[in-house]
Design a protein around this motif. Structure first.
Motif, PDB file in Angstrom:
ATOM      1  N   ARG A 137      -3.089   3.505   6.649  1.00  0.00           N
ATOM      2  CA  ARG A 137      -3.452   3.025   5.317  1.00  0.00           C
ATOM      3  C   ARG A 137      -2.631   3.819   4.291  1.00  0.00           C
ATOM      4  N   PRO A 138      -1.386   3.429   4.052  1.00  0.00           N
ATOM      5  CA  PRO A 138      -0.552   4.187   3.124  1.00  0.00           C
ATOM      6  C   PRO A 138      -1.177   4.255   1.730  1.00  0.00           C
ATOM      7  N   PRO A 139      -1.111   5.405   1.088  1.00  0.00           N
ATOM      8  CA  PRO A 139      -1.683   5.543  -0.252  1.00  0.00           C
ATOM      9  C   PRO A 139      -0.802   4.894  -1.309  1.00  0.00           C
ATOM     10  N   GLY A 153      -3.520  -3.820   1.203  1.00  0.00           N
ATOM     11  CA  GLY A 153      -2.898  -2.520   1.018  1.00  0.00           C
ATOM     12  C   GLY A 153      -1.399  -2.669   0.933  1.00  0.00           C
ATOM     13  N   VAL A 154      -0.702  -1.547   0.974  1.00  0.00           N
ATOM     14  CA  VAL A 154       0.756  -1.570   0.913  1.00  0.00           C
ATOM     15  C   VAL A 154       1.337  -1.196   2.279  1.00  0.00           C
ATOM     16  N   THR A 155       2.575  -1.566   2.489  1.00  0.00           N
ATOM     17  CA  THR A 155       3.248  -1.237   3.747  1.00  0.00           C
ATOM     18  C   THR A 155       3.683   0.225   3.752  1.00  0.00           C
ATOM     19  N   ALA A 196      -5.490   5.071  -4.476  1.00  0.00           N
ATOM     20  CA  ALA A 196      -6.203   4.132  -3.602  1.00  0.00           C
ATOM     21  C   ALA A 196      -5.529   4.070  -2.240  1.00  0.00           C
ATOM     22  N   THR A 197      -6.278   3.551  -1.270  1.00  0.00           N
ATOM     23  CA  THR A 197      -5.715   3.264   0.044  1.00  0.00           C
ATOM     24  C   THR A 197      -5.880   1.785   0.422  1.00  0.00           C
ATOM     25  N   SER A 198      -6.717   1.041  -0.306  1.00  0.00           N
ATOM     26  CA  SER A 198      -6.841  -0.402  -0.115  1.00  0.00           C
ATOM     27  C   SER A 198      -7.732  -0.962  -1.209  1.00  0.00           C
TER      28      SER A 198
END
Length: 225
Positions: free
Chosen positions: A132-134, A125-127, A107-109
């Motif tokens: 857009r970090p995977p 999402g993640v940092t 995922a990306t978000s």
């Protein structure tokens, strides 16, 4: 729970991130998926019959047969796209898949809606260094064979594991959030003992997550770009 997420990663990047040989990638020239809803096809990373990592397309949602309360006749099956962590080891619906068929869901978000009329759509999402970090959700999978949508179908189906929310997500969804895995834990989730895999299901640290987009006027299928 989660009913919408995005995966805009190209297949080549997924192979690199999840250490999958190109010969075991069934996606072909797959297009980015900015909005993945239940019952749609989306990539999952599995351990195949040879004990190697592979990327398959899977129907999001375990198929649950249903019958009419009035007639007792079969009706359209239900797609169950979220698997609660507190049910994985106790429910016959999930137990075998958790023990034998765990997967990663790239995922990306992901999106959660807050309120109604109009709802506020919030994409989490993640940092990381990328826009857009995977990342990967913890998931489970199983096969389905039977009537679905009026047709005889053979499917690989997946469901996303959910757990208690961290502080960032709880403001929007106070009950559940998808279980996000750290990359160092991918191998244990895919191939480790069930007791070790279960210990990986926990809220992802809030300080390592971000809100990519949020707004009342934001359409649910636009924020995952």
């Amino acid at each position: 729970m989660c009913n919408l997420y995005s995966n805009t990663l190209p297949p080549e990047m997924m192979r690199q991130l999840f250490k999958v040989d190109a010969s075991r990638d069934q996606l072909g020239n797959a297009e980015p998926l900015p909005a993945i809803f239940p019952k749609r096809l989306a990539p999952i990373v599995v351990m195949d019959g040879d004990g190697e990592r592979a990327i398959w397309n899977a129907h999001w949602g375990f198929v649950m047969p249903q019958v009419s309360k009035k007639t007792g006749e079969p009706i359209q099956p239900k797609a169950v796209n979220n698997a609660r962590d507190d049910k994985l080891r106790t429910s016959s619906f999930w137990r075998t898949s958790f023990q034998e068929r765990r997967c990663l869901i790239p995922a990306t978000s992901f999106c959660e809606a807050k309120g109604r009329k109009p709802a506020t759509y919030i994409w989490f999402g993640v940092t990381g260094e990328d826009e857009r970090p995977p990342f990967a959700f913890a998931g489970v999978w199983r096969g389905f064979s039977g009537n679905y949508g009026g047709d005889k179908r053979e499917l690989v189906t997946s469901s996303m594991v959910t757990t208690t929310p961290n502080e960032l997500v709880a403001d929007t969804h106070p009950d559940r959030m998808p279980a996000i895995l750290h990359p160092d834990d991918y191998e244990t989730w895919l191939a480790g003992q069930p007791k070790d895999a279960f210990e990986l299901i926990r809220p992802y640290p809030a300080e390592k997550m971000v809100i990519h987009q949020s707004g009342e006027g934001l359409r649910a299928d636009q924020g995952g770009l």
